[in-house]
Design an enzyme around this catalytic site. Structure first.
Site, PDB file in Angstrom:
ATOM      1  N   ASP A  43      -2.576  -1.708  10.039  1.00 19.62           N
ATOM      2  CA  ASP A  43      -2.611  -1.721   8.568  1.00 19.62           C
ATOM      3  C   ASP A  43      -3.106  -3.053   7.998  1.00 19.62           C
ATOM      4  O   ASP A  43      -3.286  -3.173   6.777  1.00 19.62           O
ATOM      5  CB  ASP A  43      -1.199  -1.478   8.001  1.00 19.62           C
ATOM      6  CG  ASP A  43      -0.747  -0.035   8.176  1.00 19.62           C
ATOM      7  OD1 ASP A  43      -1.579   0.813   8.557  1.00 19.62           O
ATOM      8  OD2 ASP A  43       0.447   0.235   7.931  1.00 19.62           O
ATOM      9  N   LYS A  80       0.840  -1.208   0.000  1.00 14.78           N
ATOM     10  CA  LYS A  80       0.000   0.000   0.000  1.00 14.78           C
ATOM     11  C   LYS A  80       0.863   1.242   0.000  1.00 14.78           C
ATOM     12  O   LYS A  80       2.032   1.221   0.402  1.00 14.78           O
ATOM     13  CB  LYS A  80      -0.941   0.022   1.213  1.00 14.78           C
ATOM     14  CG  LYS A  80      -0.259  -0.017   2.596  1.00 14.78           C
ATOM     15  CD  LYS A  80       0.175   1.316   3.165  1.00 14.78           C
ATOM     16  CE  LYS A  80       0.902   1.160   4.496  1.00 14.78           C
ATOM     17  NZ  LYS A  80       1.634   2.342   4.938  1.00 14.78           N
TER      18      LYS A  80
END
Ligand code: ATP
Length: 299
Positions: free
Chosen positions: A137, A10
């Protein structure tokens, strides 16, 4: 029999960091975009829980129970009253300790793979709950695409993306510890009144329109100053990409990977060449996003 799952890295296109909370975390407005760099996690039944890793950064990955993939397998097994006897192999392409959530990706990948291997039939909700326990995350690695994360980043709202965004990533030598970067951010802002983090409406509109120039104009990362303070050489990398025509240059999450948003594939090659020539980074990767979340490839 084995199950193989692919999981994306990401980039944070917005990372707004609120004041330090009493529990040591920070409230975030965290806009994640999954990009097409992937780790591939394979789980196979075994006599005991074991982790192996291949890839250029493999020697930097812990192979004991601290590995997020092992922790994910253990968490799912515990909830379902079974053993976690699997061999987890991680084929690692996501830079380690680079601010691209590689460990989180492996946690989400192992969870989805073990769920499929064991026929646990965990609901999406339960998987997301386990992900949130593993790390802030990890839930995003499961869902992929683009999403706004609130709380510590784990409370996700999916976001629309109206097109493909092209990226170049410069991988730095060595990693940066995420807690150390947050601590430096707190230190740099010690005398400042830090506002509550708010998602940018202009940024989510840019994502939804697929408008790279508008996204570039609205991207921000509150951890950037801290990452550059701890690793001053990142300034030269950011500068090299900007001079080569990147629409935006930013530290990726807590760094030290730097992310360059570019207008298209040709621009990406130009910026990548300039970054390689600059001698300011260890490796350069060209990719795009949004990318899908954890995906079962085989099993
Ligand atoms: P984030 O962007 O979520 O802050 P990161 O990309 O900066 O994370 P990771 O690659 O996830 O960092 O690694 C951070 C640390 O986590 C590593 O230095 C390592 O000790 C540990 N770790 C645990 N499990 C893994 C894993 N499966 N892969 C890589 N690192 C792992």
């Amino acid at each position: 029999m084995s199950v193989t799952v692919r999981v994306p890295a990401k980039v944070n296109v917005q990372l707004a960091v609120g004041p330090l909370r009493p529990d040591g975390f920070h409230d975030l407005a965290n806009v994640f975009l999954a990009v097409g760099l992937y780790d591939v996690v394979t789980v196979t039944p075994a006599d005991e829980l074991r982790v192996t890793c291949s890839g250029p950064d493999a020697d930097k990955v812990p192979l004991d129970d601290s590995n997020l993939a092992a922790r994910a397998a253990l968490a799912l097994a515990r909830r379902h009253g079974r053993d976690a006897n699997v061999h987890i192999h991680i084929d690692k392409d996501i830079p380690v300790a680079g601010g691209m959530a590689g460990g989180s990706a492996d946690g989400a990948g192992a969870l989805v793979a073990c769920d499929a291997l064991w026929g646990t039939g965990a609901s999406r909700e339960e998987l997301l709950e386990i992900c949130a326990e593993l790390g802030s995350d990890v839930p995003f690695s499961l869902v992929g695409g683009a999403a706004l994360g609130r709380g510590r980043g784990e409370l996700l709202t999916p976001l629309e993306t109206g097109g493909i965004f092209h990226w170049v990533f410069a991988v730095a030598d060595g990693g940066l510890s995420t807690p150390a970067v947050y601590a430096e951010c707190d230190r740099l802002r010690a005398d400042t009144d830090v506002p509550a983090p708010e998602p940018s409406a202009a940024l989510t509109a840019a994502l939804s329109a697929g408008d790279a120039a508008a996204l570039a104009a609205t991207m921000s990362n509150d951890l950037q100053a801290a990452a550059v303070s701890l690793r001053p050489s990142l300034a030269a990398t950011l500068d090299a990409g900007t001079r080569a025509g990147a629409l935006a240059a930013m530290v990726s999450g807590s760094g030290p990977t730097t992310a360059f948003l570019v207008a298209g594939e040709a621009e990406a090659e130009k910026v990548a060449d300039a970054l390689r020539d600059s001698g300011t980074c260890r490796a350069v990767r060209v990719t795009s996003g949004p990318a899908p979340g954890a995906t079962v490839l085989r099993g």
